[in-house]
Design a protein around this motif. Structure first.
Motif, PDB file in Angstrom:
ATOM      1  N   ASN A   1       0.817  -1.210   0.000  1.00  0.00           N
ATOM      2  CA  ASN A   1       0.000   0.000   0.000  1.00  0.00           C
ATOM      3  C   ASN A   1       0.851   1.261   0.000  1.00  0.00           C
ATOM      4  O   ASN A   1       0.536   2.235  -0.673  1.00  0.00           O
ATOM      5  N   ILE A   2       1.943   1.224   0.778  1.00  0.00           N
ATOM      6  CA  ILE A   2       2.842   2.382   0.824  1.00  0.00           C
ATOM      7  C   ILE A   2       3.388   2.650  -0.570  1.00  0.00           C
ATOM      8  O   ILE A   2       3.399   3.790  -1.043  1.00  0.00           O
ATOM      9  N   ALA A   3       3.790   1.578  -1.245  1.00  0.00           N
ATOM     10  CA  ALA A   3       4.367   1.723  -2.578  1.00  0.00           C
ATOM     11  C   ALA A   3       3.337   2.266  -3.563  1.00  0.00           C
ATOM     12  O   ALA A   3       3.645   3.141  -4.380  1.00  0.00           O
TER      13      ALA A   3
ATOM     14  N   GLU B   1       1.562   9.428  -5.877  1.00  0.00           N
ATOM     15  CA  GLU B   1       1.990  10.758  -5.465  1.00  0.00           C
ATOM     16  C   GLU B   1       3.098  11.289  -6.386  1.00  0.00           C
ATOM     17  O   GLU B   1       3.039  12.419  -6.866  1.00  0.00           O
TER      18      GLU B   1
ATOM     19  N   GLY C   1       3.611   6.657   2.622  1.00  0.00           N
ATOM     20  CA  GLY C   1       3.585   6.650   1.161  1.00  0.00           C
ATOM     21  C   GLY C   1       3.794   8.041   0.598  1.00  0.00           C
ATOM     22  O   GLY C   1       4.627   8.256  -0.289  1.00  0.00           O
ATOM     23  N   LYS C   2       3.057   8.997   1.148  1.00  0.00           N
ATOM     24  CA  LYS C   2       3.174  10.369   0.661  1.00  0.00           C
ATOM     25  C   LYS C   2       4.549  10.946   0.976  1.00  0.00           C
ATOM     26  O   LYS C   2       5.167  11.616   0.146  1.00  0.00           O
TER      27      LYS C   2
ATOM     28  N   ILE D   1       0.679   4.109  -2.921  1.00  0.00           N
ATOM     29  CA  ILE D   1       0.405   5.523  -2.623  1.00  0.00           C
ATOM     30  C   ILE D   1       1.577   6.397  -3.072  1.00  0.00           C
ATOM     31  O   ILE D   1       1.378   7.448  -3.687  1.00  0.00           O
ATOM     32  N   ALA D   2       2.792   5.932  -2.801  1.00  0.00           N
ATOM     33  CA  ALA D   2       3.971   6.711  -3.195  1.00  0.00           C
ATOM     34  C   ALA D   2       4.030   6.866  -4.716  1.00  0.00           C
ATOM     35  O   ALA D   2       4.336   7.939  -5.231  1.00  0.00           O
ATOM     36  N   LYS D   3       3.677   5.792  -5.414  1.00  0.00           N
ATOM     37  CA  LYS D   3       3.718   5.827  -6.877  1.00  0.00           C
ATOM     38  C   LYS D   3       2.728   6.856  -7.427  1.00  0.00           C
ATOM     39  O   LYS D   3       3.054   7.646  -8.307  1.00  0.00           O
TER      40      LYS D   3
ATOM     41  N   GLU E   1       0.348   4.019   6.734  1.00  0.00           N
ATOM     42  CA  GLU E   1       0.710   3.707   5.342  1.00  0.00           C
ATOM     43  C   GLU E   1       0.540   4.923   4.450  1.00  0.00           C
ATOM     44  O   GLU E   1       1.388   5.211   3.597  1.00  0.00           O
TER      45      GLU E   1
END
Lengths: 244, 324
Positions: free
Chosen positions: A3-5, A11, A98-99, A7-9, A94
């Motif tokens: 989930n972190i990945a 963003e 992520g952000k 969201i980071a993607k 998360e």
């Protein structure tokens, strides 16, 4: 982790979907170059090192990093997308990580694009590349700390301008707290312990220590704990203020 | 009917303001529950608590057996939620936005592709899939929001004013979509458009000032209107007085009101006792007493009237009396 990945993607992609990313990178590169060559006297010093380049990073970050961080949560709250994000099956931690990692990764990209400086000094002379590597790591960590502060403050308001100004001010205090100017103000009345604490909070002190080429454990701990603290505050702030 | 959403004494306070006050209700599969209420009644706050966006001050909300406070992620997995105003990331395209939602919901590769295509076809996003969302019309933006809520084919669908601000055709489309999906889902829709309740909901609750004031099928709610099953007849003005006297003598009639006189034709509204059916009695009476009736129809009552009576607490309707 997944989930972190995700969201980071998302963003990171949104940085590049708007001119924001390109403007930031161009200005960052132009300013780091300008400071190093004109103010720092890169050539005049006749030394093959990057000190005049790194020495201005805290001051550039002071202005540029809050600009990257201000939108992280304030924009989500303003547009209401926070309600979509926080009702997806992700935890607040998360979402915050992520952000944050997206923003940090982005500032890392900008920093990495200064590599021609590194090549230049290597062409012109034989610098201590260990010192330069350490300086890059220190600069990256410092950017991370600035971002954690900015991300947390961004989650406290819907207004990006407020987020920017408050974050820049807090970062300014953290940067300067080691200078005599600030410490003298406290010396008159505060106990020695407090003064030492304030002095030890200084980004400048820790960053300068790292750019000397010595990555000391306590400098790493300083930046890491600062990041963890502000991100923790960020999670709490999102939980409490998301609906406000 | 398995119960998908169970609310028990759900309460939310914002400082001194009680936004939601002891709301208890259950929603099962196959139901489309309409949340009716004036603006600020607590509809959105209730929905936000069910979806785990805000925590209740007291009381519990369970979704598919999972407590919203203790296991929010499990709850969020089962729910599709369209927040008020259908917020979306404006700089993304529907394609990339739905891709993001699908990934967060745990779909990958071909499965993800298939779901995006399916849901895009369902809400008819076809031609705008690759345009930034902020450049789309309101109708398309709302559809992107709906697609976001439906992409994982959830058992529970919660939509906060899904048709607000859409044109009549778009409203019709969204309502058809809701009716289609209703078969195997529990759906909660909030609205302040009363016709919508009759168009899509199998059950409606009326909320005002945070309290749940009425709960029933749209028909049951309409039956609470003061003029439910009243009969309006038109007779020549010359016969009006006779007609009124005879009608008042009927045992099934509570009252007769004169509601107008035009072009020599008088209109009378005949109110039944206990909302009974009186059209047949009146017809018989008219034949027996030889009253020429020009026109006659049964009033159903209007949901707006019931809504106003319940939410403002004013008399003039049987709402209060029938409320258990």
């Amino acid at each position: 982790m997944r989930n972190i990945a995700v969201i980071a993607k998302r963003e990171i992609a949104s940085y590049f979907a708007t001119p924001l990313a390109y403007i930031f990178i161009v200005i960052f590169l132009a300013l780091t170059g300008a400071f190093a060559f004109y103010v720092g006297g890169f050539f005049i010093r006749e030394q093959a090192d990057l000190e005049p380049f790194f020495v201005y990073h805290p001051w550039l970050y002071l202005m540029l990093i809050p600009a990257v961080a201000m939108r992280l949560w304030a924009e989500e709250r303003k547009t209401g997308t926070i309600e979509v994000l926080m009702t997806l099956p992700v935890t607040t931690t998360e979402a915050v990580l992520g952000k944050y990692l997206a923003a940090w990764g982005f500032s890392g990209i900008a920093l990495a694009l200064t590599f021609p400086m590194w090549i230049t000094v290597n062409v012109l002379g034989s610098p201590d590349n260990g010192v330069i590597t350490a300086s890059y790591i220190g600069s990256f960590l410092m950017a991370g700390a600035f971002l954690a502060i900015g991300s947390c403050i961004s989650s406290l308001t819907k207004n990006q301008v407020i987020a920017f100004i408050v974050a820049a001010t807090v970062c300014f205090l953290f940067t300067l707290s080691g200078l005599e100017l600030v410490l003298n103000f406290f010396r008159a009345w505060a106990p020695e312990l407090l003064i030492r604490t304030i002095a030890s909070m200084s980004f400048l002190t820790h960053f300068t220590a790292v750019t000397k080429g010595v990555i000391e454990f306590r400098d790493l701990i300083f930046f890491a704990s600062l990041i963890v603290f502000w991100l923790f505050a960020n999670v709490v702030a999102v939980d409490f203020r998301k609906a406000a | 009917m398995p119960e998908m959403i169970v609310l028990k004494d759900l309460t939310k306070r914002f400082g001194p303001l009680v936004a939601v006050d002891n709301v208890s209700l259950t929603v099962g599969i196959g139901e489309v529950l309409g949340f009716l209420g004036p603006n600020g009644a607590g509809k959105s706050t209730t929905m936000r608590m069910i979806t785990g966006f805000i925590e209740p001050t007291s009381g519990t909300a369970e979704v598919c057996g999972h407590d919203v406070v203790r296991d929010p992620v499990a709850v969020k997995r089962r729910i599709g939620y369209l927040p008020e105003g259908a917020p979306t990331y404006g700089d993304m395209t529907p394609e990339s936005y739905l891709g993001f939602i699908a990934e967060i919901r745990g779909f990958d590769g071909a499965d993800k592709r298939r779901r995006i295509n399916e849901v895009a076809a369902k809400v008819e996003l076809g031609e705008v899939m690759c345009q930034p969302i902020e450049t789309l019309s309101k109708g398309f933006k709302r559809r992107v929001g709906l697609a976001q809520a439906m992409i994982h084919d959830p058992d529970i669908l919660i939509m906060d004013e899904p048709t607000d601000g859409l044109d009549p055709n778009q409203k019709h489309q969204v309502r058809s979509l809701i009716r289609e999906m209703a078969v195997n889902k529990a759906i909660v829709v909030s609205t302040h458009i009363l016709e919508e309740v009759e168009a899509v909901c199998s059950r409606a609750v009326i909320i005002a000032r945070g309290r749940l004031l009425a709960d029933g099928t749209p028909e049951e709610l309409v039956a609470r209107a003061s003029n439910h099953n009243a009969v309006v007849i038109a007779v020549d003005a010359a016969h009006a007085e006779t007609a009124r006297r005879h009608l008042e003598s009927l045992s099934s009639v509570k009252a007769v009101d004169s509601i107008g006189l035009s072009d020599g034709v008088a209109r009378l509204r005949v109110m039944p006792r206990n909302a009974g059916l009186i059209a047949a009695d009146i017809g018989e009476l008219a034949r027996a007493k030889n009253i020429p009736v020009r026109e006659m129809f049964v009033e159903r009552g209007a949901l707006d009237e019931v809504f106003r009576a319940i939410t403002t607490g004013s008399p003039g309707s049987r709402a209060g009396a029938a409320d258990a």
